[in-house]
Design a protein around this motif. Structure first.
Motif, mmCIF file in Angstrom:
data_model
loop_
_atom_site.group_PDB
_atom_site.id
_atom_site.type_symbol
_atom_site.label_atom_id
_atom_site.label_comp_id
_atom_site.label_asym_id
_atom_site.label_seq_id
_atom_site.Cartn_x
_atom_site.Cartn_y
_atom_site.Cartn_z
ATOM 1 N N ARG A 1 0.831 -1.204 0.000
ATOM 2 C CA ARG A 1 0.000 0.000 0.000
ATOM 3 C C ARG A 1 0.867 1.256 0.000
ATOM 4 O O ARG A 1 0.592 2.221 -0.727
ATOM 5 N N ARG A 2 1.916 1.248 0.799
ATOM 6 C CA ARG A 2 2.814 2.397 0.853
ATOM 7 C C ARG A 2 3.505 2.602 -0.481
ATOM 8 O O ARG A 2 3.651 3.746 -0.944
ATOM 9 N N ALA A 3 3.936 1.512 -1.107
ATOM 10 C CA ALA A 3 4.606 1.613 -2.405
ATOM 11 C C ALA A 3 3.669 2.196 -3.456
ATOM 12 O O ALA A 3 4.063 3.056 -4.257
ATOM 13 N N VAL A 4 2.417 1.739 -3.452
ATOM 14 C CA VAL A 4 1.425 2.221 -4.418
ATOM 15 C C VAL A 4 1.151 3.706 -4.213
ATOM 16 O O VAL A 4 1.119 4.492 -5.170
ATOM 17 N N LEU A 5 0.945 4.121 -2.962
ATOM 18 C CA LEU A 5 0.646 5.527 -2.669
ATOM 19 C C LEU A 5 1.833 6.425 -3.026
ATOM 20 O O LEU A 5 1.652 7.524 -3.566
ATOM 21 N N THR A 6 3.033 5.953 -2.726
ATOM 22 C CA THR A 6 4.222 6.733 -3.060
ATOM 23 C C THR A 6 4.363 6.889 -4.571
ATOM 24 O O THR A 6 4.664 7.976 -5.079
ATOM 25 N N CYS A 7 4.126 5.806 -5.291
ATOM 26 C CA CYS A 7 4.229 5.837 -6.747
ATOM 27 C C CYS A 7 3.186 6.774 -7.354
ATOM 28 O O CYS A 7 3.478 7.549 -8.266
ATOM 29 N N LEU A 8 1.959 6.716 -6.841
ATOM 30 C CA LEU A 8 0.897 7.605 -7.328
ATOM 31 C C LEU A 8 1.252 9.070 -7.083
ATOM 32 O O LEU A 8 1.038 9.931 -7.935
ATOM 33 N N ALA A 9 1.805 9.340 -5.907
ATOM 34 C CA ALA A 9 2.179 10.721 -5.574
ATOM 35 C C ALA A 9 3.300 11.218 -6.480
ATOM 36 O O ALA A 9 3.243 12.340 -6.999
#
Length: 204
Positions: free
Chosen positions: A112-120
């Motif tokens: 989840r953290r990886a996905v949110l960081t990538c989206l940001a």
């Protein structure tokens, strides 16, 4: 058929030229790949996001040109000027390299953290809108009816680049950690952008 292949190849080259640069997004993908952490999700987000933004650029700028044919001249001049500036900056980096991508740093954690960081890193970066929406849209508009084929080539370039960066990080990391490697890449980027910029300005 040949015209379609030419447009797709031009889109691939243009898209790759805009994507290949030292930046937070590429560094993040490289780190995730080197650590084999949520690589598929990260690569998928980057490639799909670029495809959406490219479609917005091709459709949006293309619609303006269709509605107002005179806009093609303005788009050609503005887009060409931007590409020439980008090419000049890339040429400058050949002689004054900014550094190299690094695989160290805090990139591990939950999916989840990886996905949110990538989206940001993708959607909150103002440069991505200039690159994929306006610049690619401007160059694509010059292709007329083949602008969507051009856009498809650009989207494919994004997919190939991020897949290579993420899944090939173990091998690419050694190559991209060398400033000399980025001089070669920046040289190719500069040549491509300047050539495209001149073609837009001269054809406007």
């Amino acid at each position: 058929m040949n015209n379609a292949l030419t447009a797709a190849a031009a889109g691939f080259g243009t898209g790759l030229s805009l994507i290949v640069a030292i930046g937070a997004q590429n560094a993040f993908v490289l780190r995730q790949g080197a650590r084999r952490d949520a690589v598929l999700a990260v690569v998928g987000i980057c490639a799909l996001s670029d495809a959406v933004l490219i479609a917005l650029g091709v459709g949006g700028v293309g619609a303006v040109v269709v509605a107002w044919p005179g806009a093609l001249t303005a788009v050609g001049w503005i887009g060409g000027a931007f590409l020439l500036c980008y090419g000049a900056l890339a040429a400058r980096r050949v002689f004054r390299p900014a550094g190299a991508l690094r695989t160290d740093g805090d990139a591990t954690g939950s999916r989840r953290r990886a996905v949110l960081t990538c989206l940001a890193l993708t959607w909150l970066n103002p440069h991505v809108y200039l690159d994929t929406v306006f610049l690619l849209g401007s160059v694509a508009a010059d292709r007329g009816p083949l602008r969507w084929t051009f856009g498809l080539g650009a989207a494919l370039a994004s997919l190939v680049w991020f897949a290579a960066l993420g899944f090939g990080a173990r091998h690419l990391g050694r190559f991209l950690s060398r400033p000399a490697a980025w001089r070669v890449l920046d040289g190719l980027v500069a040549a491509t952008m300047i050539a495209l910029g001149l073609s837009l300005v001269l054809g406007a």
